[in-house]
Design an enzyme around this catalytic site. Structure first.
Site, PDB file in Angstrom:
ATOM      1  CG  HIS A  19      -1.914  -1.035   1.345  1.00 46.02           C
ATOM      2  ND1 HIS A  19      -2.037  -1.839   2.444  1.00 46.02           N
ATOM      3  CD2 HIS A  19      -2.873  -1.438   0.486  1.00 46.02           C
ATOM      4  CE1 HIS A  19      -3.037  -2.686   2.263  1.00 46.02           C
ATOM      5  NE2 HIS A  19      -3.558  -2.473   1.084  1.00 46.02           N
ATOM      6  CE  LYS A  43     -21.828  -6.591   9.284  1.00 46.87           C
ATOM      7  NZ  LYS A  43     -22.267  -6.783   7.915  1.00 46.87           N
ATOM      8  NE  ARG A  92      -2.801  -7.223  -4.265  1.00 47.52           N
ATOM      9  CZ  ARG A  92      -3.643  -7.406  -3.281  1.00 47.52           C
ATOM     10  NH1 ARG A  92      -3.206  -7.772  -2.112  1.00 47.52           N
ATOM     11  NH2 ARG A  92      -4.927  -7.239  -3.458  1.00 47.52           N
ATOM     12  CB  SER A 130      -4.232  -6.848   4.426  1.00 48.28           C
ATOM     13  OG  SER A 130      -3.852  -5.577   3.972  1.00 48.28           O
TER      14      SER A 130
HETATM   15  P1  ADP Z   1      -9.736  -3.933  -0.454  1.00 51.37           P
HETATM   16  O1  ADP Z   1     -10.249  -4.792   0.645  1.00 51.37           O
HETATM   17  O2  ADP Z   1     -10.621  -2.811  -0.825  1.00 51.37           O
HETATM   18  O3  ADP Z   1      -9.177  -4.701  -1.642  1.00 51.37           O
HETATM   19  P2  ADP Z   1      -7.072  -3.530   0.539  1.00 51.37           P
HETATM   20  O4  ADP Z   1      -6.778  -2.810   1.777  1.00 51.37           O
HETATM   21  O5  ADP Z   1      -6.798  -4.995   0.518  1.00 51.37           O
HETATM   22  O6  ADP Z   1      -8.526  -3.163   0.195  1.00 51.37           O
HETATM   23  O7  ADP Z   1      -6.276  -2.858  -0.664  1.00 51.37           O
HETATM   24  C1  ADP Z   1      -6.527  -1.537  -1.070  1.00 51.37           C
HETATM   25  C2  ADP Z   1      -5.941  -1.352  -2.441  1.00 51.37           C
HETATM   26  O8  ADP Z   1      -4.539  -1.556  -2.389  1.00 51.37           O
HETATM   27  C3  ADP Z   1      -6.461  -2.308  -3.496  1.00 51.37           C
HETATM   28  O9  ADP Z   1      -6.542  -1.620  -4.726  1.00 51.37           O
HETATM   29  C4  ADP Z   1      -5.408  -3.368  -3.544  1.00 51.37           C
HETATM   30  O10 ADP Z   1      -5.364  -4.005  -4.815  1.00 51.37           O
HETATM   31  C5  ADP Z   1      -4.170  -2.538  -3.311  1.00 51.37           C
HETATM   32  N1  ADP Z   1      -3.077  -3.331  -2.768  1.00 51.37           N
HETATM   33  C6  ADP Z   1      -3.087  -4.182  -1.725  1.00 51.37           C
HETATM   34  N2  ADP Z   1      -1.889  -4.765  -1.536  1.00 51.37           N
HETATM   35  C7  ADP Z   1      -1.079  -4.260  -2.501  1.00 51.37           C
HETATM   36  C8  ADP Z   1       0.279  -4.489  -2.864  1.00 51.37           C
HETATM   37  N3  ADP Z   1       1.034  -5.355  -2.220  1.00 51.37           N
HETATM   38  N4  ADP Z   1       0.752  -3.768  -3.894  1.00 51.37           N
HETATM   39  C9  ADP Z   1      -0.036  -2.914  -4.560  1.00 51.37           C
HETATM   40  N5  ADP Z   1      -1.309  -2.696  -4.301  1.00 51.37           N
HETATM   41  C10 ADP Z   1      -1.842  -3.346  -3.282  1.00 51.37           C
END
Ligand code: ADP
Length: 165
Positions: A19, A43, A92, A130
């Protein structure tokens, strides 16, 4: 000239270096970036919205154009209020594409003034999510290098019994 404001929405449960990589690169493109923690589908989250905000705020403190907020309900409505015109998403792998593509199309049908900008993740971060971070941490594995230090500390607190042995 009007400020170019982007919203980076997500669950951020918790924020990772993946992120942060997207945020750092977006800083160069936009005047302002709002990292927006979605808490309508919170949740099954490990962290509360307050904990997420605290962690993200700490992580982005060196970037004066980045702010942190939460939202619930429709992203498009939140963005209109925030005067943001671009939703930022990270990609990703091709497996992210199908879902993201439909989401972006749906959002555009709700408001065609707003665009979704996809950024490809950095090569060192494409395997970080995550979900896997939580899985590894819950099993006592090391997540340093994948998440910022304050996040690694918080994860340890969430899974204390696994960290002792
Ligand atoms: P969501 O649950 O809305 O997918 P996330 O918190 O998992 O939210 O991710 C938010 C954004 O960040 C999404 O667009 C996701 O694809 C991107 N993202 C998550 N991990 C990475 C990563 N390792 N590299 C690049 N983008 C990422």
């Amino acid at each position: 000239m009007e400020e170019k404001i982007a919203v980076y929405p997500g669950s951020f449960d918790p924020i990772t270096y993946g992120h942060l990589d997207i945020i750092k690169r977006a800083v160069k493109i936009f005047d302002k970036i709002i990292v927006a923690v979605a808490h309508n589908y919170d949740k099954q989250s490990l962290f509360t919205p307050e904990e997420k905000i605290e962690m993200i705020t700490e992580v982005v403190k060196g970037y004066p154009t980045v702010s942190v907020d939460t939202f619930s309900g429709l992203l498009m409505e939140y963005m209109k209020k925030a005067k943001a015109t671009v939703a930022l998403r990270g990609l990703r792998a091709t497996s992210d594409f199908e879902y993201e593509y439909h989401m972006a199309a749906m959002n555009r049908s709700l408001d065609d003034e707003i665009d979704t900008l996809f950024m490809m993740t950095g090569k060192d971060y494409f395997f970080i999510s995550s979900r896997t971070i939580k899985e590894v941490a819950s099993l006592g594995g090391a997540v340093a290098g994948l998440v910022p230090e304050n996040v690694a500390r918080k994860l340890k607190q969430k899974f204390p019994q696994r960290q002792k042995g």
